[in-house]
Design a protein around this motif. Structure first.
Motif, short mmCIF file in Angstrom:
data_model
loop_
_atom_site.label_atom_id
_atom_site.label_comp_id
_atom_site.label_asym_id
_atom_site.label_seq_id
_atom_site.Cartn_x
_atom_site.Cartn_y
_atom_site.Cartn_z
N LYS A 20 0.81 -1.21 0.00
CA LYS A 20 0.00 0.00 0.00
C LYS A 20 0.85 1.27 0.00
O LYS A 20 0.53 2.24 -0.67
CB LYS A 20 -0.95 0.01 1.20
CG LYS A 20 -1.88 1.22 1.17
CD LYS A 20 -2.98 1.13 2.16
CE LYS A 20 -3.93 2.29 2.20
NZ LYS A 20 -3.66 3.47 1.43
N GLN A 38 1.84 1.89 -3.47
CA GLN A 38 0.65 2.33 -4.21
C GLN A 38 0.35 3.79 -3.92
O GLN A 38 0.05 4.56 -4.84
CB GLN A 38 -0.57 1.47 -3.82
CG GLN A 38 -0.51 0.05 -4.28
CD GLN A 38 -1.65 -0.79 -3.69
OE1 GLN A 38 -2.42 -0.34 -2.86
NE2 GLN A 38 -1.73 -2.04 -4.13
N ASP A 39 0.43 4.17 -2.66
CA ASP A 39 0.17 5.57 -2.27
C ASP A 39 1.18 6.52 -2.90
O ASP A 39 0.82 7.60 -3.37
CB ASP A 39 0.19 5.73 -0.74
CG ASP A 39 -0.99 5.05 -0.06
OD1 ASP A 39 -1.99 4.71 -0.75
OD2 ASP A 39 -0.92 4.84 1.17
#
Length: 156
Positions: free
Chosen positions: A15, A18-19
């Motif tokens: 994540k 992804q961020d």
């Protein structure tokens, strides 16, 4: 406006990566049209299976880059040309008249046949990065380059 495609083997799973990708794509949106294409990574179970997996990934890369015959195809590899951020921004400006396709390998690296499809080889570092981090570094350097070219206060 820059027209860029990033072809990457395997999905970004973490994540935090992804961020970071979302953040840099947002920052770049006023200056560049960027499309990210994720190709499936080929599973492998043992050392002997790696060559087969690498070849399959290479076939996927070749098939995908063939859609961009009018573009400059740049493979990111530790053996590619090294540049600092200023040089990279000037290089990007010189290439900005055509679509640029950056290709990021998966964990096994590039198949020898696939890498022959490159217009050029670029290195983000002499260090080896996981493919997820390589995408983030590429996007950050694209953003840094745009800021350098536009005279924005980001690169010090």
């Amino acid at each position: 406006m820059l027209d860029i495609v990033i072809i990457a083997v395997d999905k970004i799973k973490a994540k935090y990566f992804q961020d970071a990708v979302k953040e840099y794509l947002k920052r770049l949106s006023p200056y560049a049209k960027i499309k990210v294409e994720e190709l499936a990574a080929e599973p492998f179970r043992n050392e002997g299976d790696k060559n087969r997996a690498k070849k399959k990934e290479g076939e996927r890369i070749i098939k995908t880059v063939s859609k961009y015959s009018d573009a400059q195809i740049i493979f990111l590899t530790e053996s590619g040309e090294l540049m600092d951020s200023i040089h990279f921004s000037k290089w990007l400006e010189m290439k900005s008249d055509r679509k640029i396709v950056f290709v990021v390998a998966g964990s096994l690296g590039f198949d020898e046949v696939a890498i022959k499809k490159a217009s050029g080889l670029l290195s983000l570092s002499t260090l080896t990065f996981p493919h997820e981090l390589a995408q983030v570094v590429l996007l950050e350097q694209l953003y840094r380059s745009v800021c350098i070219l536009k005279g924005k206060d980001y690169h010090h």
